[in-house]
Design a protein around this motif. Structure first.
Motif, mmCIF file in Angstrom:
data_model
loop_
_atom_site.group_PDB
_atom_site.id
_atom_site.type_symbol
_atom_site.label_atom_id
_atom_site.label_comp_id
_atom_site.label_asym_id
_atom_site.label_seq_id
_atom_site.Cartn_x
_atom_site.Cartn_y
_atom_site.Cartn_z
ATOM 1 N N GLU A 1 64.275 32.970 30.787
ATOM 2 C CA GLU A 1 63.962 31.761 30.146
ATOM 3 C C GLU A 1 62.650 31.306 30.395
ATOM 4 O O GLU A 1 62.620 29.832 30.561
ATOM 5 C CB GLU A 1 64.990 30.561 30.365
ATOM 6 N N ALA A 2 61.652 31.689 30.977
ATOM 7 C CA ALA A 2 60.511 31.427 31.538
ATOM 8 C C ALA A 2 59.373 30.959 30.339
ATOM 9 O O ALA A 2 59.112 31.635 29.252
ATOM 10 C CB ALA A 2 59.782 32.288 32.371
ATOM 11 N N ILE A 3 58.946 29.762 30.524
ATOM 12 C CA ILE A 3 57.768 29.234 29.590
ATOM 13 C C ILE A 3 56.587 29.076 30.574
ATOM 14 O O ILE A 3 56.784 28.394 31.424
ATOM 15 C CB ILE A 3 58.228 28.014 28.866
ATOM 16 N N GLU B 1 62.370 25.689 39.491
ATOM 17 C CA GLU B 1 63.698 25.241 39.463
ATOM 18 C C GLU B 1 64.520 26.555 39.717
ATOM 19 O O GLU B 1 65.587 26.294 40.400
ATOM 20 C CB GLU B 1 64.066 24.970 37.935
ATOM 21 N N ASN B 2 64.137 27.619 39.140
ATOM 22 C CA ASN B 2 64.751 28.978 39.340
ATOM 23 C C ASN B 2 64.357 30.003 40.149
ATOM 24 O O ASN B 2 64.729 31.062 40.497
ATOM 25 C CB ASN B 2 65.209 29.545 38.034
ATOM 26 N N GLY B 3 63.052 29.736 40.806
ATOM 27 C CA GLY B 3 62.323 30.933 41.580
ATOM 28 C C GLY B 3 61.575 31.873 41.043
ATOM 29 O O GLY B 3 61.143 32.811 41.692
ATOM 30 N N TYR B 4 61.633 32.004 39.445
ATOM 31 C CA TYR B 4 61.016 33.197 38.864
ATOM 32 C C TYR B 4 59.484 33.059 39.143
ATOM 33 O O TYR B 4 58.785 31.907 38.923
ATOM 34 C CB TYR B 4 61.484 33.055 37.214
ATOM 35 N N THR B 5 59.077 34.047 39.332
ATOM 36 C CA THR B 5 57.611 34.152 39.910
ATOM 37 C C THR B 5 56.807 35.347 39.337
ATOM 38 O O THR B 5 57.406 36.388 39.156
ATOM 39 C CB THR B 5 57.529 34.364 41.445
ATOM 40 N N PRO C 1 63.153 33.113 46.606
ATOM 41 C CA PRO C 1 63.513 31.635 47.087
ATOM 42 C C PRO C 1 62.016 31.039 47.507
ATOM 43 O O PRO C 1 62.008 29.935 47.300
ATOM 44 C CB PRO C 1 64.251 31.957 48.092
ATOM 45 N N TYR C 2 61.304 31.765 47.905
ATOM 46 C CA TYR C 2 60.093 31.285 48.640
ATOM 47 C C TYR C 2 59.117 32.370 48.840
ATOM 48 O O TYR C 2 59.224 33.177 49.925
ATOM 49 C CB TYR C 2 60.215 30.174 49.491
ATOM 50 N N ILE C 3 57.695 32.443 48.528
ATOM 51 C CA ILE C 3 56.897 33.569 48.856
ATOM 52 C C ILE C 3 55.480 32.720 48.981
ATOM 53 O O ILE C 3 55.129 31.917 48.149
ATOM 54 C CB ILE C 3 56.685 34.665 48.057
ATOM 55 N N ASN C 4 54.613 33.317 49.646
ATOM 56 C CA ASN C 4 53.229 32.712 49.714
ATOM 57 C C ASN C 4 52.131 33.926 49.436
ATOM 58 O O ASN C 4 52.280 35.044 49.823
ATOM 59 C CB ASN C 4 52.636 32.268 51.230
ATOM 60 N N GLU C 5 51.121 33.451 49.001
ATOM 61 C CA GLU C 5 49.946 34.387 48.656
ATOM 62 C C GLU C 5 49.722 34.808 50.275
ATOM 63 O O GLU C 5 49.624 34.096 51.409
ATOM 64 C CB GLU C 5 48.740 33.524 48.197
#
Length: 184
Positions: A17-19, A55-59, A77-81
């Motif tokens: 459901e990503a925009i 909101e949902n972490g989709y990356t 949940p959480y990632i960085n470059e």
């Protein structure tokens, strides 16, 4: 019936459901594979985060290793470059964006060499350390960089451009980062 040659096609459909920022909607991704295919594992670095739904972490991110660059998608949940990851998943073909790697699981790895330590620190993973400062820290402490940050953080003030106040701010950011990682 010979089981070795008996392969069944399985249709995997992943609904999203990503925009995207430009307004395009990712609504469905379809991939066909055989039952006997295993998930691929790839080790590399997050080069650039293209899109993240908070909101949902989709990356969506660009992943780099010795074989080149690859667009990856998944929920994190959480990632960085700059982070070094071992990712597992499947190659898919998105109808608009082409080949991507759908990540189903991942493991954060410790940086393995001075370049990867500098890349990680310079990625913004620790507030207050940018690319230039990361280079100075790694040049000063070399492979002891993480040990210094964890066990003797006051020594960061030995690096040109880091005052005692700045060292305390970096220490505080490290503590916050560790807390966030433990919650994730």
């Amino acid at each position: 019936m010979n089981r070795e040659h008996d392969c069944y096609d399985i249709l995997f459909t992943i609904h999203c459901e990503a925009i995207l920022p430009d307004g395009r909607r990712i609504s469905e991704i379809t991939h066909r594979k055989t039952e006997e295919e295993a998930q691929d594992e790839i080790k590399g670095y997050i080069e650039h985060i293209v899109y993240r739904n908070e909101e949902n972490g989709y990356t969506v991110f660009q992943f780099v290793n010795d074989d080149g660059e690859l667009t990856c998608v998944g929920t994190f949940p959480y990632i960085n470059e700059g982070e070094l990851l071992l990712i597992s998943g499947d190659y898919i073909v998105h109808p608009v964006y082409g080949q991507q790697f759908q990540v189903t699981s991942y493991e954060e790895l410790e940086p393995e060499d001075l370049v990867s330590i500098e890349r990680y620190l310079g990625s913004g993973a620790i507030k207050g350390i940018g690319a230039v400062l990361a280079g100075r820290i790694v040049r000063r402490f070399k492979s002891d960089t993480f040990r210094i940050i964890e066990e003797e953080p006051e020594r960061l003030a030995e690096v040109k451009g880091i005052s005692e106040k700045k060292a305390r701010e970096i220490i505080s950011a490290c503590i916050q980062r560790c807390s966030a990682d433990q919650v994730s």
